[in-house]
Motif scaffolding. Structure first.
Motif, PDB file in Angstrom:
ATOM      1  N   VAL A   5     -36.727  38.512 -37.895  1.00 50.52           N
ATOM      2  CA  VAL A   5     -35.998  39.682 -38.386  1.00 50.52           C
ATOM      3  C   VAL A   5     -36.988  40.751 -38.831  1.00 50.52           C
ATOM      4  CG1 VAL A   5     -34.026  38.303 -39.180  1.00 50.52           C
ATOM      5  CG2 VAL A   5     -35.847  38.858 -40.776  1.00 50.52           C
ATOM      6  N   ILE A   6     -36.496  41.976 -38.888  1.00 48.78           N
ATOM      7  CA  ILE A   6     -37.271  43.075 -39.472  1.00 48.78           C
ATOM      8  C   ILE A   6     -36.499  43.551 -40.693  1.00 48.78           C
ATOM      9  CG2 ILE A   6     -38.185  45.396 -39.157  1.00 48.78           C
ATOM     10  CD1 ILE A   6     -38.452  44.767 -36.185  1.00 48.78           C
ATOM     11  N   PHE A   7     -37.159  43.461 -41.842  1.00 53.17           N
ATOM     12  CA  PHE A   7     -36.538  43.881 -43.094  1.00 53.17           C
ATOM     13  C   PHE A   7     -36.517  45.404 -43.204  1.00 53.17           C
ATOM     14  CE2 PHE A   7     -37.667  39.516 -44.035  1.00 53.17           C
ATOM     15  CZ  PHE A   7     -36.545  39.073 -44.710  1.00 53.17           C
ATOM     16  N   TYR A  22     -25.835  36.734 -44.030  1.00 55.70           N
ATOM     17  CA  TYR A  22     -26.024  37.290 -45.369  1.00 55.70           C
ATOM     18  C   TYR A  22     -26.924  38.525 -45.323  1.00 55.70           C
ATOM     19  CZ  TYR A  22     -28.011  37.936 -49.993  1.00 55.70           C
ATOM     20  OH  TYR A  22     -28.453  38.502 -51.172  1.00 55.70           O
ATOM     21  N   LEU A  23     -28.043  38.426 -44.610  1.00 51.82           N
ATOM     22  CA  LEU A  23     -28.977  39.542 -44.526  1.00 51.82           C
ATOM     23  C   LEU A  23     -28.338  40.773 -43.879  1.00 51.82           C
ATOM     24  CD1 LEU A  23     -32.205  37.616 -43.470  1.00 51.82           C
ATOM     25  CD2 LEU A  23     -31.662  38.552 -45.729  1.00 51.82           C
ATOM     26  N   ILE A  24     -27.523  40.545 -42.851  1.00 51.01           N
ATOM     27  CA  ILE A  24     -26.826  41.657 -42.202  1.00 51.01           C
ATOM     28  C   ILE A  24     -25.811  42.278 -43.151  1.00 51.01           C
ATOM     29  CG2 ILE A  24     -25.208  42.271 -40.355  1.00 51.01           C
ATOM     30  CD1 ILE A  24     -26.601  40.055 -38.659  1.00 51.01           C
ATOM     31  N   LYS A  25     -25.031  41.436 -43.792  1.00 51.02           N
ATOM     32  CA  LYS A  25     -23.968  41.907 -44.696  1.00 51.02           C
ATOM     33  C   LYS A  25     -24.534  42.707 -45.866  1.00 51.02           C
ATOM     34  CE  LYS A  25     -20.012  39.730 -46.864  1.00 51.02           C
ATOM     35  NZ  LYS A  25     -19.502  38.451 -47.350  1.00 51.02           N
ATOM     36  N   GLU A  26     -25.670  42.297 -46.374  1.00 48.10           N
ATOM     37  CA  GLU A  26     -26.281  42.947 -47.531  1.00 48.10           C
ATOM     38  C   GLU A  26     -27.240  44.079 -47.148  1.00 48.10           C
ATOM     39  OE1 GLU A  26     -25.542  42.301 -50.769  1.00 48.10           O
ATOM     40  OE2 GLU A  26     -23.975  40.987 -49.973  1.00 48.10           O
ATOM     41  N   ASN A  27     -27.280  44.434 -45.867  1.00 52.75           N
ATOM     42  CA  ASN A  27     -28.156  45.508 -45.371  1.00 52.75           C
ATOM     43  C   ASN A  27     -29.630  45.285 -45.721  1.00 52.75           C
ATOM     44  OD1 ASN A  27     -26.032  47.029 -44.208  1.00 52.75           O
ATOM     45  ND2 ASN A  27     -25.488  47.735 -46.261  1.00 52.75           N
ATOM     46  N   LYS A  28     -30.059  44.054 -45.671  1.00 54.74           N
ATOM     47  CA  LYS A  28     -31.448  43.716 -45.985  1.00 54.74           C
ATOM     48  C   LYS A  28     -32.354  43.833 -44.759  1.00 54.74           C
ATOM     49  CE  LYS A  28     -30.577  41.787 -50.161  1.00 54.74           C
ATOM     50  NZ  LYS A  28     -31.013  42.409 -51.361  1.00 54.74           N
ATOM     51  N   ILE A  29     -31.754  43.780 -43.539  1.00 54.96           N
ATOM     52  CA  ILE A  29     -32.564  43.843 -42.321  1.00 54.96           C
ATOM     53  C   ILE A  29     -32.091  44.993 -41.434  1.00 54.96           C
ATOM     54  CG2 ILE A  29     -33.134  41.391 -42.337  1.00 54.96           C
ATOM     55  CD1 ILE A  29     -31.011  40.973 -40.167  1.00 54.96           C
ATOM     56  N   THR A  30     -33.014  45.459 -40.596  1.00 60.02           N
ATOM     57  CA  THR A  30     -32.667  46.531 -39.660  1.00 60.02           C
ATOM     58  C   THR A  30     -32.532  46.008 -38.236  1.00 60.02           C
ATOM     59  OG1 THR A  30     -34.991  47.087 -39.346  1.00 60.02           O
ATOM     60  CG2 THR A  30     -33.775  48.310 -41.039  1.00 60.02           C
ATOM     61  N   ALA A  31     -33.101  44.818 -37.964  1.00 62.54           N
ATOM     62  CA  ALA A  31     -33.028  44.245 -36.619  1.00 62.54           C
ATOM     63  C   ALA A  31     -33.307  42.750 -36.668  1.00 62.54           C
ATOM     64  CB  ALA A  31     -34.023  44.929 -35.700  1.00 62.54           C
ATOM     65  N   PHE A  32     -32.840  42.051 -35.639  1.00 58.30           N
ATOM     66  CA  PHE A  32     -33.200  40.643 -35.462  1.00 58.30           C
ATOM     67  C   PHE A  32     -33.369  40.378 -33.980  1.00 58.30           C
ATOM     68  CE2 PHE A  32     -28.586  40.638 -35.327  1.00 58.30           C
ATOM     69  CZ  PHE A  32     -28.262  39.734 -34.324  1.00 58.30           C
ATOM     70  N   ARG A  34     -32.941  38.229 -30.571  1.00 59.56           N
ATOM     71  CA  ARG A  34     -32.226  37.220 -29.780  1.00 59.56           C
ATOM     72  C   ARG A  34     -33.129  36.835 -28.621  1.00 59.56           C
ATOM     73  NH1 ARG A  34     -26.511  40.315 -29.279  1.00 59.56           N
ATOM     74  NH2 ARG A  34     -25.600  39.602 -31.225  1.00 59.56           N
ATOM     75  N   THR A  35     -32.712  35.830 -27.867  1.00 56.10           N
ATOM     76  CA  THR A  35     -33.528  35.415 -26.721  1.00 56.10           C
ATOM     77  C   THR A  35     -33.655  36.518 -25.682  1.00 56.10           C
ATOM     78  OG1 THR A  35     -31.573  34.412 -25.724  1.00 56.10           O
ATOM     79  CG2 THR A  35     -33.034  32.952 -26.965  1.00 56.10           C
ATOM     80  N   ASP A  36     -32.643  37.400 -25.607  1.00 56.02           N
ATOM     81  CA  ASP A  36     -32.686  38.472 -24.609  1.00 56.02           C
ATOM     82  C   ASP A  36     -33.216  39.796 -25.165  1.00 56.02           C
ATOM     83  OD1 ASP A  36     -30.440  38.801 -26.193  1.00 56.02           O
ATOM     84  OD2 ASP A  36     -29.164  39.467 -24.544  1.00 56.02           O
ATOM     85  N   GLY A  37     -33.719  39.804 -26.390  1.00 58.73           N
ATOM     86  CA  GLY A  37     -34.317  41.015 -26.942  1.00 58.73           C
ATOM     87  C   GLY A  37     -33.883  41.302 -28.373  1.00 58.73           C
ATOM     88  N   TRP A  38     -34.290  42.458 -28.862  1.00 57.28           N
ATOM     89  CA  TRP A  38     -33.996  42.858 -30.244  1.00 57.28           C
ATOM     90  C   TRP A  38     -32.596  43.438 -30.367  1.00 57.28           C
ATOM     91  CZ3 TRP A  38     -36.729  41.682 -34.430  1.00 57.28           C
ATOM     92  CH2 TRP A  38     -38.049  41.281 -34.261  1.00 57.28           C
ATOM     93  N   VAL A  39     -31.948  43.145 -31.486  1.00 53.29           N
ATOM     94  CA  VAL A  39     -30.643  43.708 -31.826  1.00 53.29           C
ATOM     95  C   VAL A  39     -30.847  44.604 -33.028  1.00 53.29           C
ATOM     96  CG1 VAL A  39     -28.313  43.184 -32.606  1.00 53.29           C
ATOM     97  CG2 VAL A  39     -29.448  41.653 -30.994  1.00 53.29           C
ATOM     98  N   ARG A  40     -30.497  45.879 -32.903  1.00 56.49           N
ATOM     99  CA  ARG A  40     -30.632  46.825 -34.004  1.00 56.49           C
ATOM    100  C   ARG A  40     -29.309  46.911 -34.756  1.00 56.49           C
ATOM    101  NH1 ARG A  40     -32.204  51.291 -29.990  1.00 56.49           N
ATOM    102  NH2 ARG A  40     -30.590  50.071 -29.016  1.00 56.49           N
ATOM    103  N   ILE A  41     -29.352  46.621 -36.033  1.00 53.68           N
ATOM    104  CA  ILE A  41     -28.152  46.625 -36.860  1.00 53.68           C
ATOM    105  C   ILE A  41     -27.578  48.036 -36.910  1.00 53.68           C
ATOM    106  CG2 ILE A  41     -27.188  46.073 -39.131  1.00 53.68           C
ATOM    107  CD1 ILE A  41     -28.397  43.656 -37.619  1.00 53.68           C
ATOM    108  N   GLY A  42     -26.284  48.151 -36.640  1.00 49.91           N
ATOM    109  CA  GLY A  42     -25.622  49.441 -36.664  1.00 49.91           C
ATOM    110  C   GLY A  42     -25.673  50.184 -35.343  1.00 49.91           C
ATOM    111  N   GLU A  43     -26.464  49.696 -34.399  1.00 54.19           N
ATOM    112  CA  GLU A  43     -26.571  50.357 -33.098  1.00 54.19           C
ATOM    113  C   GLU A  43     -26.126  49.446 -31.962  1.00 54.19           C
ATOM    114  OE1 GLU A  43     -30.322  52.320 -32.431  1.00 54.19           O
ATOM    115  OE2 GLU A  43     -30.595  52.607 -34.592  1.00 54.19           O
ATOM    116  N   ASP A  44     -26.513  48.183 -32.011  1.00 55.84           N
ATOM    117  CA  ASP A  44     -26.167  47.229 -30.962  1.00 55.84           C
ATOM    118  C   ASP A  44     -25.009  46.348 -31.433  1.00 55.84           C
ATOM    119  OD1 ASP A  44     -28.268  48.087 -29.290  1.00 55.84           O
ATOM    120  OD2 ASP A  44     -29.684  46.848 -30.404  1.00 55.84           O
ATOM    121  N   PRO A  45     -24.201  45.861 -30.493  1.00 62.00           N
ATOM    122  CA  PRO A  45     -23.096  44.985 -30.895  1.00 62.00           C
ATOM    123  C   PRO A  45     -23.602  43.637 -31.411  1.00 62.00           C
ATOM    124  CG  PRO A  45     -23.217  45.147 -28.502  1.00 62.00           C
ATOM    125  CD  PRO A  45     -24.235  46.093 -29.059  1.00 62.00           C
ATOM    126  N   ILE A  46     -22.990  43.177 -32.467  1.00 54.84           N
ATOM    127  CA  ILE A  46     -23.275  41.843 -32.990  1.00 54.84           C
ATOM    128  C   ILE A  46     -21.949  41.126 -33.135  1.00 54.84           C
ATOM    129  CG2 ILE A  46     -25.405  42.449 -34.172  1.00 54.84           C
ATOM    130  CD1 ILE A  46     -23.861  42.608 -36.749  1.00 54.84           C
TER     131      ILE A  46
END
Length: 68
Positions: A5-7, A22-32, A34-46
């Motif tokens: 993850v990227i905090f 928990y980290l996503i819900k609390e806005n502690k991270i900006t990305a994590f 996956r095996t197919d690449g990075w997911v940006r919180i708020g930009e990519d579907p999760i």
């Protein structure tokens, strides 16, 4: 299993998978990662958290095949 993850402060770390929601819900991270690449919180579907069935005691199979 660990997930990279990227905090919010830019630090990168590997965290246990059970903490990711928990980290996503609390806005502690900006990305994590996956095996197919990075997911940006708020930009990519999760995925969304699973919701309980509408009828207590109902089985998932009943829900799929016996819709009213």
């Amino acid at each position: 299993m660990g997930i990279t993850v990227i905090f919010a402060n830019g630090d990168e770390a590997v965290v246990p998978s059970y903490v990711l929601d928990y980290l996503i819900k609390e806005n502690k991270i900006t990305a994590f990662r996956r095996t197919d690449g990075w997911v940006r919180i708020g930009e990519d579907p999760i995925r969304r958290s699973q919701k309980p069935l509408q009828h207590p005691g109902a089985r998932w199979n009943d829900f799929l095949y016996k819709r009213s």
